[in-house]
Each structure stands twice: as C-alpha cells, then as structure tokens.
Design a protein around this motif. Sequence first.
Motif, PDB file in Angstrom:
ATOM      1  N   VAL A 221       0.812  -1.282   0.065  1.00  0.00           N
ATOM      2  CA  VAL A 221       0.173   0.147  -0.173  1.00  0.00           C
ATOM      3  C   VAL A 221       0.751   1.396   0.154  1.00  0.00           C
ATOM      4  CG1 VAL A 221      -1.791   0.816   1.347  1.00  0.00           C
ATOM      5  CG2 VAL A 221      -2.048  -1.159   1.262  1.00  0.00           C
ATOM      6  N   GLN A 222       1.069   1.729  -0.870  1.00  0.00           N
ATOM      7  CA  GLN A 222       1.341   3.187  -1.185  1.00  0.00           C
ATOM      8  C   GLN A 222       0.991   4.662  -0.375  1.00  0.00           C
ATOM      9  OE1 GLN A 222       4.892   3.816  -2.558  1.00  0.00           O
ATOM     10  NE2 GLN A 222       4.240   6.168  -1.357  1.00  0.00           N
ATOM     11  N   PHE A 223       1.426   5.536   0.082  1.00  0.00           N
ATOM     12  CA  PHE A 223       0.889   6.356   0.739  1.00  0.00           C
ATOM     13  C   PHE A 223       1.590   7.783  -0.399  1.00  0.00           C
ATOM     14  CE2 PHE A 223       0.054   3.154   4.047  1.00  0.00           C
ATOM     15  CZ  PHE A 223      -1.355   3.413   4.217  1.00  0.00           C
ATOM     16  N   PHE A 224       0.437   9.407   0.369  1.00  0.00           N
ATOM     17  CA  PHE A 224       1.198   9.997   0.334  1.00  0.00           C
ATOM     18  C   PHE A 224       0.712  11.065   0.715  1.00  0.00           C
ATOM     19  CE2 PHE A 224      -0.338   7.277  -3.274  1.00  0.00           C
ATOM     20  CZ  PHE A 224       1.042   7.363  -4.310  1.00  0.00           C
ATOM     21  N   ASP A 225       1.216  12.633   0.574  1.00  0.00           N
ATOM     22  CA  ASP A 225       1.000  13.588   1.760  1.00  0.00           C
ATOM     23  C   ASP A 225      -0.003  14.292   0.710  1.00  0.00           C
ATOM     24  OD1 ASP A 225       2.363  15.074  -0.183  1.00  0.00           O
ATOM     25  OD2 ASP A 225       3.954  15.649   1.136  1.00  0.00           O
ATOM     26  N   ALA A 230       4.647  11.248  -2.743  1.00  0.00           N
ATOM     27  CA  ALA A 230       4.766   9.433  -1.913  1.00  0.00           C
ATOM     28  C   ALA A 230       5.507   9.881  -0.707  1.00  0.00           C
ATOM     29  CB  ALA A 230       4.581   8.854  -3.121  1.00  0.00           C
ATOM     30  N   THR A 231       4.965   8.824   0.022  1.00  0.00           N
ATOM     31  CA  THR A 231       5.980   9.482   1.032  1.00  0.00           C
ATOM     32  C   THR A 231       6.347   8.268   1.657  1.00  0.00           C
ATOM     33  OG1 THR A 231       3.661   8.593   1.886  1.00  0.00           O
ATOM     34  CG2 THR A 231       4.336  11.412   2.163  1.00  0.00           C
ATOM     35  N   GLU A 232       5.926   7.123   1.937  1.00  0.00           N
ATOM     36  CA  GLU A 232       5.898   5.126   2.672  1.00  0.00           C
ATOM     37  C   GLU A 232       5.324   4.430   1.931  1.00  0.00           C
ATOM     38  OE1 GLU A 232       5.424   4.383   6.506  1.00  0.00           O
ATOM     39  OE2 GLU A 232       4.360   5.967   7.199  1.00  0.00           O
ATOM     40  N   ALA A 233       5.874   3.425   1.836  1.00  0.00           N
ATOM     41  CA  ALA A 233       5.404   2.271   0.832  1.00  0.00           C
ATOM     42  C   ALA A 233       5.428   0.825   2.398  1.00  0.00           C
ATOM     43  CB  ALA A 233       5.934   1.820   0.502  1.00  0.00           C
ATOM     44  N   LYS A 234       3.939   1.030   2.729  1.00  0.00           N
ATOM     45  CA  LYS A 234       3.957  -0.697   3.490  1.00  0.00           C
ATOM     46  C   LYS A 234       4.122  -1.609   2.851  1.00  0.00           C
ATOM     47  CE  LYS A 234       3.625   2.581   7.386  1.00  0.00           C
ATOM     48  NZ  LYS A 234       4.908   2.266   8.473  1.00  0.00           N
ATOM     49  N   THR A 235       5.159  -3.060   3.399  1.00  0.00           N
ATOM     50  CA  THR A 235       4.146  -3.660   1.853  1.00  0.00           C
ATOM     51  C   THR A 235       4.510  -5.332   3.376  1.00  0.00           C
ATOM     52  OG1 THR A 235       5.305  -3.424   0.896  1.00  0.00           O
ATOM     53  CG2 THR A 235       5.610  -5.959   1.058  1.00  0.00           C
TER      54      THR A 235
END
Length: 252
Positions: A221-225, A230-235
């Motif tokens: 899941v890719q997060f953005f501000d 793009a900020t961080e990706a959770k795998t």
Amino acid sequence: MKFRGTAAFGTVALVTASGGKAAIVDVKDGQRTATTADILWQATPGGNPHSIERIPDNGSIVVASSGGYLTLYSPTAISKPSTLAQVQKISLPGAHGVLYDPTHQYLWAIGEGKLVRYRITGTYRDTRLTAIGTINLGTYTNSDGVVKPNMGHDLFAPYTDPNTLFITHTTGVFSVDTTTFALTTLSGTTRVKAYVNHSGGERAWVRADNTGSRTWGSPTVQFFDASGTATEAKTRTGAEFYKVRVYTTAFE
C-alpha cells in the motif's frame, strides 16, 4: 468492504467476496474480529461481486458484480436486514464500484468505459434505480494494438469535498466534479485498483503489480501526503491487497 452506520445495529461492515457472496456484518464495539455468527444478512448475487453499498433511510443494498450487472436488494423493514430480497438487476458491463452520494442523493456506479449515476425512487420493496446520466471514461490501446474502453476500478469519496468523487480506471486516477461532471486527472499511473483520501489530506493507493497468479493485487500500500507526494510504502510479504479503505462510516 465499506463501513456504514445504522440505527438498529450501530456500525456494520458491508463486504463482497469473489466467490460470489455479499454480506452485512455486525461490527461490535471492542470486538477486533468477526465470525459467521455476526452476519446479519448474506446473498449470492454471483458474477464476481466487487463492491457493495447501503442506501441510508431505506436499508436497501446494491452489489456491483464484474460479471456485468448491479443487483438491488430491498427490505420490508429498515431495521430487519433479514428481510432483504432481490428486487432489481441492472445491466452494467464490468461493474466494479458503487457509492451513495448523500449531497445529490444519487447512487454512482463504475464499470467498463463509463461512470453512471442512478436516481433512487420508492421505498422498501418498491425501491428502484434508474440511470439518469453517464460519464464516458475513454479508451486505451492494449498490447495487441486493440482499442478498448478503460475499465473502471475504484469509486470512492475524498472526505474533503461533498461535490467530488475519486475514481480509478485502466489508465489513471481522476477526480469527478458531481455538479459539472468534469473529470480531472490526478495521476496517469496505470493499474491503480483503489485510491483513498483521508479528511486530513493523506492519501493511499493499491496498484496491481501484474505478477504471479493474482496479477490484480499487490503486497504493498503506497501512501502520499496532501500534496500528492509519495511518502512511505507499507508491504506485507505474501499479501495480495486489492483495496485500501479509510475506516469511517461517513459517505463523504
């Protein structure tokens, strides 16, 4: 899945499964997991259900099946989901998403090449959906050189503007103005299967990795501000995520 608030049961989860099922599940305060004992209603609309929605103050349920249709279930009493029964089936090729719009009191649905808005009339078993407008999602050229309609994937509220929807399809992520029906490109990234925006501005998406036996999913899941950076990706190793959702019962 979606979370919705009800007068009779509090928070419920609306869920669909690719095996053909759809259900309403009671989500009890302080309970971290649910079992089949928490199912308030279930049905088998078939056709690979992809999305589900509840019409407030009515209790009707709409399921979108990628087999090409919407199925409407309506109750005899809003507080008794066990009375839900199928009352209408509507053709919508590639149906992938449904969302109720409380500002305009429409039901929106997305499928192959189009986003459709439906007027809701009647109450309980007399409830019906009537298409009153369509937004064309355009086309793309596949690897074989064949021009095909963009397949609509996700349809969700931004939680920052009641006159906007977020959608994704084969070739991008877009916002939709629900008053002018204009589309604005947010990203030209392909294969985005789900896109959400938190009321604080943080965003997230799931993009199909196009690998393995489940090409439609991804372990990330890719997060953005709020600016879209793009900020961080959770795998999660071994996972196959298809949707990402904000935990809220709000429609918008």
